[in-house]
Design an enzyme around this catalytic site. Structure first.
Site, short mmCIF file in Angstrom:
data_model
loop_
_atom_site.label_atom_id
_atom_site.label_comp_id
_atom_site.label_asym_id
_atom_site.label_seq_id
_atom_site.Cartn_x
_atom_site.Cartn_y
_atom_site.Cartn_z
N LEU A 1 0.84 -1.20 0.00
CA LEU A 1 0.00 0.00 0.00
C LEU A 1 0.87 1.25 0.00
CD1 LEU A 1 -2.50 -1.06 2.82
CD2 LEU A 1 -2.94 -1.03 0.35
N HIS B 1 0.41 7.44 9.85
CA HIS B 1 0.35 7.01 11.25
C HIS B 1 0.85 8.10 12.18
CE1 HIS B 1 0.68 2.62 9.77
NE2 HIS B 1 -0.50 2.74 10.34
N CYS C 1 8.41 0.82 11.72
CA CYS C 1 7.42 -0.13 11.18
C CYS C 1 7.94 -1.55 11.03
CB CYS C 1 6.97 0.30 9.79
SG CYS C 1 6.78 2.06 9.60
#
Ligand code: CIR
Length: 265
Positions: A26, A170, A257
């Site tokens: 994504l 985020h 991440c």
């Protein structure tokens, strides 16, 4: 309960190797797919840096079913007392959390799960020595926050609901922990006042993508290419290790991440 330095003292990390399908990951804007070989090389460098910071590294096999599965942080929150399996807001990533729940059984007796209609991703959660900060975003809703807050309250943590800046993937895209009481943040996030009471080091203008840095024991891991931020941190006394991250960045991924960092009791 004192939690001195517990937010950056870790014994273990879990990571997952990127799959060749990472090129289908994504992304918010399209700057072209990452190059798989380069991604894999950067990932290996990243794992070495974590090992050098003094943690025991568990590397899971690549999983072709989930292009974004290298970004393990979004699948769980790991605290000393227990782990919480997330429920990602991106439908294509839901299965990653199910997979991670299995792995976490090797480390934790206490595993809780976020249930529908809640959704929440680990990238929206920053843990300091005093609280668990959660930014609502496209990937994290209020129901997810409420469930998480209840779970971590049993372990003695206060959770605080915040807002991830508009257009930012985020919460931690825009900030990272420097130590239990000090936050590295973009000016746009710091300006929201959400870090009142903390020491805040603001990222120099134009280097916003450096904010997703991670403190692991005595090392501060920072993406390379951000000289102003590296100097800011070094001048403040941190031991800065810079790492290549260009390919993950094409998928909106930063250094935080790609690992779950923890010290289970
Ligand atoms: C995604 O959009 O879900 C991935 N391409 C990037 C996830 C980055 N994860 C993180 O910031 N914790």
């Amino acid at each position: 309960m004192p939690r001195q330095d517990q937010s950056f003292r870790f014994t273990h990390i879990v990571a997952r190797r990127p799959s060749p399908r990472v090129v289908d990951g994504l992304r918010a804007g399209d700057v072209g797919p990452p190059d798989f070989e380069t991604f894999a090389a950067h990932h290996a460098t990243y794992l070495q840096a974590l090992e050098d910071a003094g943690v025991y590294v568990t590397v899971l096999d690549a999983d072709d079913r989930f292009p974004d599965s290298v970004f393990v942080e979004d699948a769980a929150l790991c605290l000393p007392e227990g782990a919480v399996v997330m429920r990602p807001g991106a439908p294509s990533r839901l299965g990653e959390a199910v997979l991670m729940a299995e792995t976490l059984k090797d480390f934790y007796a206490n595993i809780a799960e976020i249930a529908a209609p809640g959704f929440i991703e680990g990238g929206d959660i920053l843990v300091s020595d005093r609280e668990v900060l959660v930014g609502l975003s496209e990937r994290t809703n209020e129901e997810g926050f409420n469930q998480l807050a209840k779970i971590v309250a049993q372990w003695g943590y206060k959770a605080r609901m915040l807002q991830t800046p508009e257009g930012v993937l985020h919460f931690k895209t825009d900030c990272g922990l420097l130590d239990g009481e000090t936050i590295l943040a973009t000016s746009r996030l710091a300006a929201s006042g959400c870090f009142e009471g903390y020491r805040v080091l603001e990222i120099p203008e134009g280097e916003e993508a450096a904010a997703n840095a991670i403190r692991v024991n005595d090392h501060m891991l920072l993406a390379d290419g951000f000289p102003g931020t590296a100097k800011l941190l070094r001048d403040a006394g941190y031991t800065v290790i810079t790492l290549p991250n260009s390919e993950a960045a094409k998928l909106d991924g930063g250094l935080s991440c790609m690992s779950l960092r923890f010290a289970p009791r």
